[in-house]
Design an enzyme around this catalytic site. Structure first.
Site, PDB file in Angstrom:
ATOM      1  N   ASP A 107       0.819  -1.303   0.007  1.00 19.53           N
ATOM      2  CA  ASP A 107       0.050  -0.072  -0.038  1.00 19.53           C
ATOM      3  C   ASP A 107       0.914   1.113   0.074  1.00 19.53           C
ATOM      4  O   ASP A 107       1.725   1.415   0.723  1.00 19.53           O
ATOM      5  CB  ASP A 107      -0.779   0.201   1.291  1.00 19.53           C
ATOM      6  CG  ASP A 107      -1.518  -1.141   1.626  1.00 19.53           C
ATOM      7  OD1 ASP A 107      -1.329  -1.998   0.868  1.00 19.53           O
ATOM      8  OD2 ASP A 107      -2.080  -1.074   2.743  1.00 19.53           O
TER       9      ASP A 107
ATOM     10  N   GLU B 143     -10.530  -2.344   4.621  1.00 23.49           N
ATOM     11  CA  GLU B 143      -9.132  -1.935   4.769  1.00 23.49           C
ATOM     12  C   GLU B 143      -9.047  -0.417   4.182  1.00 23.49           C
ATOM     13  O   GLU B 143      -9.693   0.047   3.233  1.00 23.49           O
ATOM     14  CB  GLU B 143      -8.124  -2.739   4.206  1.00 23.49           C
ATOM     15  CG  GLU B 143      -8.244  -4.144   4.838  1.00 23.49           C
ATOM     16  CD  GLU B 143      -6.897  -5.077   4.127  1.00 23.49           C
ATOM     17  OE1 GLU B 143      -6.110  -5.779   5.068  1.00 23.49           O
ATOM     18  OE2 GLU B 143      -6.817  -5.243   3.227  1.00 23.49           O
TER      19      GLU B 143
ATOM     20  N   ASP C 188      -5.123   0.976   9.743  1.00 17.65           N
ATOM     21  CA  ASP C 188      -5.149   1.969   8.368  1.00 17.65           C
ATOM     22  C   ASP C 188      -5.586   3.256   8.733  1.00 17.65           C
ATOM     23  O   ASP C 188      -6.600   3.863   8.113  1.00 17.65           O
ATOM     24  CB  ASP C 188      -5.580   1.285   7.199  1.00 17.65           C
ATOM     25  CG  ASP C 188      -5.190  -0.108   6.839  1.00 17.65           C
ATOM     26  OD1 ASP C 188      -4.120  -0.266   7.208  1.00 17.65           O
ATOM     27  OD2 ASP C 188      -5.791  -0.759   6.234  1.00 17.65           O
TER      28      ASP C 188
HETATM   29  C1  FRU Z   1      -3.940  -3.533   2.768  1.00 20.31           C
HETATM   30  C2  FRU Z   1      -3.460  -4.060   4.042  1.00 20.31           C
HETATM   31  C3  FRU Z   1      -3.666  -3.144   5.069  1.00 20.31           C
HETATM   32  C4  FRU Z   1      -2.576  -3.256   5.981  1.00 20.31           C
HETATM   33  C5  FRU Z   1      -1.133  -3.552   5.137  1.00 20.31           C
HETATM   34  C6  FRU Z   1      -0.376  -4.386   5.831  1.00 20.31           C
HETATM   35  O1  FRU Z   1      -3.267  -4.141   1.551  1.00 20.31           O
HETATM   36  O2  FRU Z   1      -3.720  -5.292   4.323  1.00 20.31           O
HETATM   37  O3  FRU Z   1      -4.998  -3.101   5.619  1.00 20.31           O
HETATM   38  O4  FRU Z   1      -2.173  -2.179   6.847  1.00 20.31           O
HETATM   39  O5  FRU Z   1      -1.903  -4.008   4.010  1.00 20.31           O
HETATM   40  O6  FRU Z   1       0.795  -4.639   4.965  1.00 20.31           O
END
Ligand code: FRU
Length: 479
Positions: A27, A204, A151
């Protein structure tokens, strides 16, 4: 200190997209313009090409085009972020750059459940960050949530900061809302939105912002079942358009819409820059897909920065930011009134890094089906095909080379013309349709022998009113 990219030739290494110097990324995090510089952080595991204990990698740019790598901003290992510094956002406060992120801790030895908290790190120069001694700043999830609580996205309104985070309870994805006046002490305000039927077991990477007079809640839900051409990816990013009443904390919103219809777009985040534009960047990959670039010592990339506007039809328009015109190096083609029936190869368009723009006159085209083949040659092709009767655009990467195949389809409103703006990089394609009405983003891994471009039409004639193409700069290896 600024890191240079390794120069050795790597087939899939992208020319003008954000990547880590090596290792894994997912991300985008902490997008912000601070002291004039654009900063992009990202989920990063520097010690391997697979997901691992998450760090925050860092790039910055003055113009959203030329990016440079900076030292890793956040490293996990403190009691509150023992097993990872997960996704989050950035905000300026009292001249300092503050990162608000999730401290990830496995709640059991099998790493099956999480105990996630929210944390703060602060920097005076935008490069070196210190974790707050008050961490964690939100030490436990609300009762409507669970240990999957992550997040955080923070924004300012008047004298207050607001924060949303994704969570879930009993397999219902949710976004929860908090308020603070100092970024450290947070008051829980309740659930902003949650999954109804078929909108996922976990939400997320939420984001919440105003766009052209409306409030947009953008989320990346896990667990939406596919429905005809919709929700074809394992997970997807999409949005709700609505109105938020700050006094009663009430968000009224419409139905969920996917933001991008390609194979590889997830965990998108946005920010408002100093000129007032709302800019979004996504992760240009998908969980659990093969990533051929892992053989080259790296994995994952971010999409081009895209400006968001709300169309009169209530749908978001997503277009490449204007600065990306500076990527153009040499004009490769400038043609008007091309008539095609059967196929027409455009010989001069074999650059690794290429932008194409074409306007199809749908009145003057009577083909049943037409389109453009990208990265095509004797053995491979990536096909963008328009079905005129049904107004459906298909991106087909089943013969694109290495990597996953599959098609993605999207329906367009009926119009007199079809405008395509296509960005090709060494292992990606981004297609902007009708000035951002639809966007399709996919990773593709063609071999060097299959670098052609071809127009095609079947069951009649295709009329291309004009077509333009440019080779693009390699920002990581500029002469
Ligand atoms: C989304 C996610 C988020 C988390 C991150 C972990 O792709 O699963 O929810 O913070 O990636 O790398």
């Amino acid at each position: 200190m600024v890191f240079k990219q390794a120069k050795e030739k790597k087939r899939w290494r992208l020319g003008y997209h954000i990547m880590a110097p090596s290792g894994w990324i997912n991300d985008p995090n902490g997008l912000v313009q601070y002291q004039g510089m654009y900063h992009v952080f990202f989920q990063h595991y520097p010690n391997g090409v697979e997901w691992g204990p998450m760090h925050w990698g860092h790039v910055a740019s003055r113009d959203l085009v030329h990016w440079k790598h900076y030292p890793i901003a956040l490293t996990p290992g403190d009691s509150f972020d023992r097993d990872g510094c997960f996704s989050g956002s950035a905000i300026e406060k009292d001249g300092k750059l503050c990162l608000i992120y999730t401290g990830h801790r496995n709640a059991d030895d099998a790493k099956k459940s999480s105990d996630q908290v929210q944390c703060l790190a602060v920097s005076k120069d935008g490069i070196n960050f210190e974790k707050s001694p008050e961490n964690p700043i939100i030490a436990t999830h609300p009762k409507e949530g669970s240990g999957d609580f992550r997040d955080p996205k923070v924004w300012r309104r008047g004298d207050h900061f607001y924060l949303i985070a994704g969570t879930c309870k009993d397999r219902v994805g949710k976004v929860v809302l908090y308020r603070s006046s100092d970024l450290k002490n947070w008051t829980y305000l309740g659930v902003l939105a949650q999954s109804g039927k078929n909108l996922g077991y976990m939400w997320e990477c939420p984001d919440f912002f105003e766009l052209d007079g409306k409030h947009i809640l953008m989320i990346s839900p896990q667990g939406i079942e596919s429905e005809n051409d919709l929700y074809q990816n394992l997970y997807q990013t999409g949005y709700f358009v609505g109105n938020f009443d700050y006094e009663h904390l009430q968000f009224n919103y419409g139905h969920f819409k996917e933001l991008d219809n390609g194979h590889d777009f997830y965990a998108a985040q946005s920010f408002q820059d100093h000129s007032g534009r709302r800019i979004v960047i996504g992760w240009m990959d998908m969980w659990e897909s093969p990533m051929p670039e892992q053989a080259e010592g790296w994995a994952g990339a971010l999409t081009l920065p895209r400006e968001l506007r709300l169309g009169a039809d209530g749908n978001i328009r997503m277009t490449p930011v204007a600065e990306l015109l500076h990527l153009r190096k040499n004009e490769r083609m400038n043609a008007e009134n091309l008539q095609v029936s059967g196929s027409h190869t455009l010989n001069q368009l074999d650059d690794d890094l290429l932008e194409l723009e074409l306007l199809v006159d749908l009145h003057e085209s009577d083909a049943d089906c037409f389109g453009i083949k990208l990265r095509c040659g004797k053995t491979e092709e990536t096909v963008l095909e328009y079905d005129a009767a049904n107004c459906v655009l298909t991106l087909d990467r089943s013969k694109s080379g290495t990597g996953s195949g599959g098609t993605r389809r999207t329906k367009l409103p009926k119009r007199d013309s079809l405008k395509l703006r296509i960005y090709l990089d060494r292992s990606s394609v981004e297609v902007f349709v009708n000035d951002g009405e639809k966007v399709m983003t996919s990773r593709i891994y063609p071999t060097e022998q299959n670098q052609g471009v071809q127009l095609f039409a079947s069951g009649g004639r295709l009329t291309v009113q004009n077509m333009h193409s440019w080779s693009l700069k390699d920002i990581w290896n500029e002469e």
